[in-house]
Write a protein that holds these residues in place. Structure first.
Motif, PDB file in Angstrom:
ATOM      1  N   TRP A   1     -42.995  86.665  41.264  1.00  0.00           N
ATOM      2  CA  TRP A   1     -43.496  86.833  39.899  1.00  0.00           C
ATOM      3  C   TRP A   1     -44.692  87.767  39.903  1.00  0.00           C
ATOM      4  O   TRP A   1     -45.182  88.164  40.959  1.00  0.00           O
ATOM      5  CB  TRP A   1     -43.828  85.501  39.230  1.00  0.00           C
ATOM      6  CG  TRP A   1     -44.893  84.638  39.853  1.00  0.00           C
ATOM      7  CD1 TRP A   1     -45.759  84.946  40.857  1.00  0.00           C
ATOM      8  CD2 TRP A   1     -45.169  83.273  39.487  1.00  0.00           C
ATOM      9  NE1 TRP A   1     -46.558  83.879  41.146  1.00  0.00           N
ATOM     10  CE2 TRP A   1     -46.233  82.833  40.323  1.00  0.00           C
ATOM     11  CE3 TRP A   1     -44.658  82.395  38.543  1.00  0.00           C
ATOM     12  CZ2 TRP A   1     -46.755  81.549  40.234  1.00  0.00           C
ATOM     13  CZ3 TRP A   1     -45.185  81.119  38.457  1.00  0.00           C
ATOM     14  CH2 TRP A   1     -46.218  80.702  39.294  1.00  0.00           C
ATOM     15  N   ILE A   2     -45.126  88.149  38.718  1.00  0.00           N
ATOM     16  CA  ILE A   2     -46.232  89.100  38.556  1.00  0.00           C
ATOM     17  C   ILE A   2     -47.409  88.348  37.943  1.00  0.00           C
ATOM     18  O   ILE A   2     -47.236  87.613  36.963  1.00  0.00           O
ATOM     19  CB  ILE A   2     -45.821  90.261  37.627  1.00  0.00           C
ATOM     20  CG1 ILE A   2     -44.558  90.945  38.155  1.00  0.00           C
ATOM     21  CG2 ILE A   2     -46.955  91.270  37.474  1.00  0.00           C
ATOM     22  CD1 ILE A   2     -43.793  91.720  37.080  1.00  0.00           C
ATOM     23  N   VAL A   3     -48.596  88.510  38.540  1.00  0.00           N
ATOM     24  CA  VAL A   3     -49.803  87.868  38.009  1.00  0.00           C
ATOM     25  C   VAL A   3     -50.814  88.957  37.691  1.00  0.00           C
ATOM     26  O   VAL A   3     -51.144  89.772  38.561  1.00  0.00           O
ATOM     27  CB  VAL A   3     -50.393  86.862  39.012  1.00  0.00           C
ATOM     28  CG1 VAL A   3     -51.597  86.152  38.405  1.00  0.00           C
ATOM     29  CG2 VAL A   3     -49.337  85.844  39.450  1.00  0.00           C
ATOM     30  N   ALA A   4     -51.274  88.983  36.456  1.00  0.00           N
ATOM     31  CA  ALA A   4     -52.172  90.059  36.028  1.00  0.00           C
ATOM     32  C   ALA A   4     -53.310  89.498  35.178  1.00  0.00           C
ATOM     33  O   ALA A   4     -53.185  88.435  34.572  1.00  0.00           O
ATOM     34  CB  ALA A   4     -51.395  91.105  35.239  1.00  0.00           C
ATOM     35  N   ASN A   5     -54.409  90.258  35.153  1.00  0.00           N
ATOM     36  CA  ASN A   5     -55.542  89.940  34.275  1.00  0.00           C
ATOM     37  C   ASN A   5     -56.028  91.264  33.705  1.00  0.00           C
ATOM     38  O   ASN A   5     -56.895  91.923  34.287  1.00  0.00           O
ATOM     39  CB  ASN A   5     -56.638  89.222  35.049  1.00  0.00           C
ATOM     40  CG  ASN A   5     -57.722  88.665  34.148  1.00  0.00           C
ATOM     41  OD1 ASN A   5     -57.682  88.827  32.929  1.00  0.00           O
ATOM     42  ND2 ASN A   5     -58.711  88.002  34.742  1.00  0.00           N
ATOM     43  N   CYS A   6     -55.413  91.653  32.601  1.00  0.00           N
ATOM     44  CA  CYS A   6     -55.691  92.977  32.033  1.00  0.00           C
ATOM     45  C   CYS A   6     -57.039  92.998  31.313  1.00  0.00           C
ATOM     46  O   CYS A   6     -57.470  92.002  30.748  1.00  0.00           O
ATOM     47  CB  CYS A   6     -54.599  93.378  31.046  1.00  0.00           C
ATOM     48  SG  CYS A   6     -52.989  93.547  31.818  1.00  0.00           S
ATOM     49  N   SER A   7     -57.656  94.177  31.329  1.00  0.00           N
ATOM     50  CA  SER A   7     -58.959  94.310  30.664  1.00  0.00           C
ATOM     51  C   SER A   7     -58.921  95.274  29.488  1.00  0.00           C
ATOM     52  O   SER A   7     -59.917  95.413  28.788  1.00  0.00           O
ATOM     53  CB  SER A   7     -60.023  94.768  31.673  1.00  0.00           C
ATOM     54  OG  SER A   7     -59.707  96.067  32.164  1.00  0.00           O
ATOM     55  N   THR A   8     -57.781  95.939  29.261  1.00  0.00           N
ATOM     56  CA  THR A   8     -57.701  96.869  28.124  1.00  0.00           C
ATOM     57  C   THR A   8     -56.455  96.590  27.288  1.00  0.00           C
ATOM     58  O   THR A   8     -55.410  96.197  27.833  1.00  0.00           O
ATOM     59  CB  THR A   8     -57.651  98.340  28.574  1.00  0.00           C
ATOM     60  OG1 THR A   8     -56.360  98.606  29.160  1.00  0.00           O
ATOM     61  CG2 THR A   8     -58.744  98.671  29.567  1.00  0.00           C
ATOM     62  N   PRO A   9     -56.535  96.785  25.982  1.00  0.00           N
ATOM     63  CA  PRO A   9     -55.351  96.624  25.133  1.00  0.00           C
ATOM     64  C   PRO A   9     -54.186  97.522  25.578  1.00  0.00           C
ATOM     65  O   PRO A   9     -53.029  97.098  25.529  1.00  0.00           O
ATOM     66  CB  PRO A   9     -55.868  97.023  23.741  1.00  0.00           C
ATOM     67  CG  PRO A   9     -57.330  96.729  23.779  1.00  0.00           C
ATOM     68  CD  PRO A   9     -57.757  97.051  25.182  1.00  0.00           C
ATOM     69  N   ALA A  10     -54.481  98.729  26.034  1.00  0.00           N
ATOM     70  CA  ALA A  10     -53.412  99.650  26.440  1.00  0.00           C
ATOM     71  C   ALA A  10     -52.648  99.091  27.641  1.00  0.00           C
ATOM     72  O   ALA A  10     -51.422  99.167  27.701  1.00  0.00           O
ATOM     73  CB  ALA A  10     -53.989 101.021  26.775  1.00  0.00           C
ATOM     74  N   ASN A  11     -53.379  98.545  28.605  1.00  0.00           N
ATOM     75  CA  ASN A  11     -52.701  97.992  29.774  1.00  0.00           C
ATOM     76  C   ASN A  11     -51.859  96.775  29.390  1.00  0.00           C
ATOM     77  O   ASN A  11     -50.774  96.541  29.938  1.00  0.00           O
ATOM     78  CB  ASN A  11     -53.709  97.629  30.867  1.00  0.00           C
ATOM     79  CG  ASN A  11     -53.471  98.437  32.134  1.00  0.00           C
ATOM     80  OD1 ASN A  11     -52.654  99.360  32.174  1.00  0.00           O
ATOM     81  ND2 ASN A  11     -54.179  98.079  33.194  1.00  0.00           N
ATOM     82  N   TYR A  12     -52.352  95.976  28.433  1.00  0.00           N
ATOM     83  CA  TYR A  12     -51.583  94.842  27.911  1.00  0.00           C
ATOM     84  C   TYR A  12     -50.296  95.351  27.248  1.00  0.00           C
ATOM     85  O   TYR A  12     -49.214  94.807  27.469  1.00  0.00           O
ATOM     86  CB  TYR A  12     -52.459  94.075  26.922  1.00  0.00           C
ATOM     87  CG  TYR A  12     -51.806  92.880  26.263  1.00  0.00           C
ATOM     88  CD1 TYR A  12     -51.195  91.882  27.018  1.00  0.00           C
ATOM     89  CD2 TYR A  12     -51.832  92.731  24.871  1.00  0.00           C
ATOM     90  CE1 TYR A  12     -50.622  90.768  26.401  1.00  0.00           C
ATOM     91  CE2 TYR A  12     -51.270  91.631  24.254  1.00  0.00           C
ATOM     92  CZ  TYR A  12     -50.653  90.651  25.021  1.00  0.00           C
ATOM     93  OH  TYR A  12     -50.085  89.564  24.408  1.00  0.00           O
ATOM     94  N   PHE A  13     -50.415  96.391  26.473  1.00  0.00           N
ATOM     95  CA  PHE A  13     -49.259  97.031  25.824  1.00  0.00           C
ATOM     96  C   PHE A  13     -48.222  97.455  26.865  1.00  0.00           C
ATOM     97  O   PHE A  13     -47.028  97.154  26.755  1.00  0.00           O
ATOM     98  CB  PHE A  13     -49.761  98.238  25.013  1.00  0.00           C
ATOM     99  CG  PHE A  13     -48.722  99.255  24.643  1.00  0.00           C
ATOM    100  CD1 PHE A  13     -47.943  99.088  23.508  1.00  0.00           C
ATOM    101  CD2 PHE A  13     -48.539 100.395  25.415  1.00  0.00           C
ATOM    102  CE1 PHE A  13     -46.985 100.039  23.157  1.00  0.00           C
ATOM    103  CE2 PHE A  13     -47.588 101.347  25.083  1.00  0.00           C
ATOM    104  CZ  PHE A  13     -46.808 101.162  23.943  1.00  0.00           C
ATOM    105  N   HIS A  14     -48.672  98.146  27.903  1.00  0.00           N
ATOM    106  CA  HIS A  14     -47.738  98.666  28.914  1.00  0.00           C
ATOM    107  C   HIS A  14     -47.094  97.553  29.738  1.00  0.00           C
ATOM    108  O   HIS A  14     -45.905  97.634  30.050  1.00  0.00           O
ATOM    109  CB  HIS A  14     -48.466  99.648  29.848  1.00  0.00           C
ATOM    110  CG  HIS A  14     -48.702 100.992  29.244  1.00  0.00           C
ATOM    111  ND1 HIS A  14     -47.678 101.856  28.925  1.00  0.00           N
ATOM    112  CD2 HIS A  14     -49.858 101.636  28.902  1.00  0.00           C
ATOM    113  CE1 HIS A  14     -48.176 102.970  28.422  1.00  0.00           C
ATOM    114  NE2 HIS A  14     -49.502 102.865  28.402  1.00  0.00           N
ATOM    115  N   ILE A  15     -47.877  96.526  30.090  1.00  0.00           N
ATOM    116  CA  ILE A  15     -47.309  95.492  30.961  1.00  0.00           C
ATOM    117  C   ILE A  15     -46.249  94.673  30.215  1.00  0.00           C
ATOM    118  O   ILE A  15     -45.252  94.233  30.803  1.00  0.00           O
ATOM    119  CB  ILE A  15     -48.407  94.588  31.570  1.00  0.00           C
ATOM    120  CG1 ILE A  15     -47.877  93.928  32.854  1.00  0.00           C
ATOM    121  CG2 ILE A  15     -48.920  93.548  30.601  1.00  0.00           C
ATOM    122  CD1 ILE A  15     -48.956  93.265  33.713  1.00  0.00           C
TER     123      ILE A  15
END
Length: 906
Positions: free
Chosen positions: A717-731
């Motif tokens: 699985w993938i575990v992420a902690n995004c810090s920008t709206p753009a990265n959230y959009f892409h992921i």
């Protein structure tokens, strides 16, 4: 000789007739209710004859209370029948003796019906008719022979396994073999009534028999599971009695095609219940089956688990919710009257194991498992109930367990009396065969012939199975994604950036009030929010909520169904989302802007769930398993609350592909961040998800163009902690762009939802942009890297705190900050590159979580591998602690200040 309960019923009926004479309607109704409520207490449900009323061996005292005495002459008196009973058929009046006989047949023999708690007269009358109508349980010889043949196969299968693999655990069905004919009858009757697909969930007891004789899975595939062969495909696999399957076949009885799926299930007996419901709901959705006429779910339970496991209650409470209902589930309890070694008197506090079903007004049909015809009648009624009312119902097959918990377990240690009784009890097949022979339906030769034929089938399959050299896990998939993997490059990811016109179009729709704004009155606070959103679109920037709407909206445009579910997701726990606008003056009048972006878009479902994590996360997982071309998201109200769904996370999501070849692209959105809100509103326990990640801390994969996608392909699985709206959009968009499916666990922010710096330009989301696994330093420190004294690596919202403190201390030239956005699989290549850029700098990992929590224990060995142990990475952050966060605001601020001091110390 009349039984004592017949006397009680005669009293009841005398009340009724006296009420008729006196026109005392109130007394008449009380009497009828008393008649309907009590029968199941006295029915002979236990094949072993140990208990009555399931748990309690005493007849309730109210049943023994005599109001009247009767003489023999009363038995021949003719009484007028009330309109609330169907026992008369065409007769309007009957002698008391005949009334008692018919009541006994309906309610007090081998079937006990609980239904008088249902608050619908129509439904109660429907059930009465199915049990009281004279002759309604009679069967012709053809039906009886079919029951015998099916019971013979069920019994023969267990006997065959017992002979061939006597020392293997198989969790056989001996004592409750009637379960197989029961399930087959439910399927026959349901397909006759229009059902085309049935999704089933069950524990381990009897699973192999269900796969063989209900689903008709090739016996060779089942027998090879006993052979200890190597697997021909990827995955670690699971024990044979946990695996699922998917079969499409012709139902020979109805001559209609049927699709049967048994969902894989771990030893957590009832954990698959919500998964089955989500899978069923998704199938109904994609087929346009809004009433559940074509797709239905069937759940099997053990008696001890049904009353003991809280997830049963959580799942029942999804049964009638608009966005979660499957329009009626048939529950079957294989009630073997014992849980592992526990007596029912020690395993539940209610009279019946099925009492939990009463909370949703589900009728409960208790039936003696050694009376096959009664079982089959109950199954017909259950299938018709589900088709008529589209509500849950329960069949409680009271049976026993001939062996111990498994075949090598000794039950006499703990249950000597029960098992002495079991040893002297004839098997159900023998009892039924003797009955049919006695009444002339079959001959002894026919009984033997049916058994011999099935034995021959098993022997042939056994011979063929011995020729197999490998087992294939893909044979056990519970919902194959036909066509999804074919013709795809497994290492090619579609682009996630989109045209600016699309961003603008979605942004404007998302920022606009309902089209009939003059009539549709929205909250005044929302007017300000929508105005601010429109200003963002014009300024070409997006905050968190806007970026999410871009991801969802663009996928909807591409024909990808999006479903977002969880507590308070429509508005958002933090009032940031507002995907459902409510008319302030009209109840239930709503407007969903993302449903009206494009005329030919895919459907968008956003729904507030019941206050359940275990049940709802399981449901959404099941939903995600049905169709790979959908984005299914579950959001925790606070990320901390995922721990009450831990069973689904551990048993299904993190290991499902390895155990069951079961891919899922489910997204878990977990609000996370230490902001002084106390121990239950700070940490989604990032460390737990990272600990369950399957990438090797000591292995740096070969660097190539496919490095990132190959890592994703190989991880669980993938575990992420995004810090920008753009990265959230892409992921989010990447979940669909990947040529395979992996669960995504994402620590979403709280304070960043409105943080003035947590904004992204459209430039970071348009064509050519992509998800950034690591966001490197882009400020002044990056322009003169050789003079940088320290590189701080971090993840999530703590970046903004460090950046602000760095500026306040005028350390912008001395300290570089890099953000690890995708923590697992670990971006070895980008971390190595970022460290190499700053050859003279100290390297520090900074986190806001305590040292024994957060990402530190995961990233530390991976930093060492990425750097080949040539440089040391130090830790800066809170010290170790038992609790995820302090409950004192003052203490929180002290800890935060210390964290920043340590992070920026040179």
């Amino acid at each position: 000789m009349l039984h004592s309960w017949s006397i009680q019923y005669s009293e009841v009926l005398l009340k009724i007739t006296q009420a008729d004479l006196s026109h005392d309607l109130e007394l008449k109704n009380v009497a009828v209710v008393s008649l309907q409520i009590r029968g199941h207490h006295i029915a002979k449900l236990d094949p072993l004859g140990i208990s009555s009323a399931d748990l309690d061996d005493r007849i309730p005292p109210e049943l023994l209370y005599n109001h009247y005495s009767f003489e023999e002459r009363d038995m021949d008196r003719v009484f007028k029948l009330p309109s609330t009973t169907y026992i008369g058929g065409k007769d309007k009046a009957l002698p008391l003796k005949e009334i008692l006989r018919r009541l006994e047949t309906a309610y007090c023999r081998h079937i006990g019906v609980e239904f008088m708690f249902i608050n619908s007269l129509e439904q109660c009358n429907w059930i009465r008719q199915k049990f009281e109508t004279p002759g309604i349980m009679e069967m012709d010889s053809e039906q009886k022979r079919l029951i015998l043949a099916r019971l013979t196969r069920a019994t023969g299968f267990e006997a065959f396994l017992a002979r061939k693999w006597s020392s293997e655990k198989r969790f056989g069905l001996e004592g409750c073999e009637i379960l197989i004919p029961a399930m087959k009858q439910l399927i026959d009757k349901s397909t006759e009534l229009g059902v085309e697909s049935i999704v089933m969930g069950m524990p381990h007891r009897g699973r192999l028999n269900v796969l063989a004789n209900v689903c008709r899975k090739p016996l060779e595939q089942i027998f090879t599971q006993f052979a200890g062969l190597e697997a021909a495909d990827d995955g670690s696999g699971d024990v044979k009695y946990h695996l699922g399957t998917y079969i499409e076949r012709l139902n020979r009885v109805t001559n209609k095609n049927i699709r049967l799926a048994v969902v894989a299930n771990p030893s957590h007996l009832e954990a698959c219940d919500p998964v089955v419901q989500g899978k069923t709901r998704a199938e109904q959705f994609y087929r346009g089956d809004g009433e559940g006429k074509k797709v239905m779910s069937m759940l099997l339970h053990g008696d001890a688990a049904f009353c003991g496991q809280g997830i049963v209650f959580e799942t029942f409470h999804l049964s009638d919710l608009p966005d979660y209902t499957t329009h009626g589930t048939i529950h079957i309890v294989a009630n073997n009257q014992i849980g592992f070694t526990t007596d029912p008197r020690h395993s539940r506090s209610s009279p019946y194991c099925t009492d939990v079903a009463r909370v949703v007004n589900a009728p409960i049909f208790h039936v003696n498992g050694d009376d096959p015809e009664s079982v089959i009648h109950v199954c017909n009624v259950a299938a018709e109930w589900r088709a008529t009312f589209h509500k849950d119902c329960v069949i409680d097959i009271v049976s026993y367990r001939r062996n111990g918990h498994n075949e090598i377990d000794e039950p006499m240690f703990t249950q000597p009396l029960m098992y002495r009784k079991i040893r002297n009890t004839k098997p159900g097949l023998q009892l039924y065969a003797e009955k049919l022979i006695k009444e002339g339906t079959v001959t002894p030769e026919e009984v033997k012939d049916v058994a011999d034929k099935y034995e021959k089938i098993c022997e042939e399959a056994y011979t063929n199975a011995r020729k197999e050299t490998h087992i294939k896990y893909k044979d056990w998939l519970d919902s194959p994604w036909s066509g999804f993997f074919e013709g795809k490059d497994p290492l090619k990811v579609s682009l996630t950036g989109i045209k600016e016109d699309t961003l603008v179009h979605i942004g404007k729709r998302f920022s606009s009030p309902p089209p009939n704004a003059a009539e549709f009155v929205i909250h005044r606070g929302l007017e300000r929010i929508l105005k601010a959103r429109m200003e963002m679109v014009e300024a070409r920037i997006a905050d968190w909520a806007m970026a999410e709407s871009f991801a969802f909206g663009s996928l909807l445009k591409e024909g990808i169904h999006v479903r977002l579910s969880g507590q308070d997701v429509e508005r958002g726990t933090f009032s940031h989302r507002h995907h459902v606008l409510h008319h302030q003056l009209v109840d239930k009048a709503t407007y969903r802007p993302l449903c009206f972006l494009y005329p030919d878009q895919a459907p968008y479902t956003v729904s507030n769930s019941s206050l359940s994590e275990f049940g709802v996360l399981g449901f959404e997982l099941g939903y995600s398993m049905t169709n790979p071309n959908a984005l299914v998201c579950w959001e925790a109200q606070f990320g901390d609350f995922n721990n009450t769904a831990q069973c689904i996370i551990d048993q299904f999501i993190s290991s499902g592909q390895a155990k069951w070849v079961r891919q899922s692209g489910l997204v878990m959105l977990l609000p996370h961040g230490l902001e002084g809100m106390g121990p239950e509103h700070s940490s989604a326990r990032l460390e737990r998800f990272l600990q369950m990640s399957s990438d090797d801390p000591d292995y740096f994969p070969p660097e190539s163009e496919e490095f990132a996608v190959r890592q994703l392909h190989d991880i669980n699985w993938i575990v992420a902690n995004c810090s920008t709206p753009a990265n959230y959009f892409h992921i989010l968009r990447r979940q669909i762009a990947l040529p395979f499916r992996k669960p995504l666990v994402i620590m979403t922010p709280k304070s960043l939802l409105r943080h003035p710096e947590a904004k992204s330009s459209f430039d970071e989301m348009v064509e050519g942009s992509e998800f950034l696994r690591v966001i490197p330093e882009t400020g002044v420190a990056s322009q003169n890297p050789s003079s940088v004294k320290k590189v701080v690596f971090c993840a999530g919202k703590v970046f903004y705190d460090i950046k602000k403190a760095r500026g306040a201390r005028e350390l912008d030239n001395d300290i570089a900050i890099a953000r690890v956005e995708q923590i697992s699989p670990f971006p070895f290549d980008l971390v190595k590159r970022e460290c190499a850029k700053y050859p003279n700098a100290q390297l520090t990992w900074v986190q806001e979580e305590h040292k024994n929590q957060g990402a530190w224990s995961y990233v530390q060995p991976r930093f060492n591998t990425a750097l080949n142990n040539t440089r040391v990475v130090t830790y800066a952050g809170r010290p170790t602690a038992a609790s995820p966060a302090t409950g004192s605001k003052n203490q929180h601020l002290k800890e935060h200040a210390q964290l920043l001091d340590d992070a920026l110390a040179l």
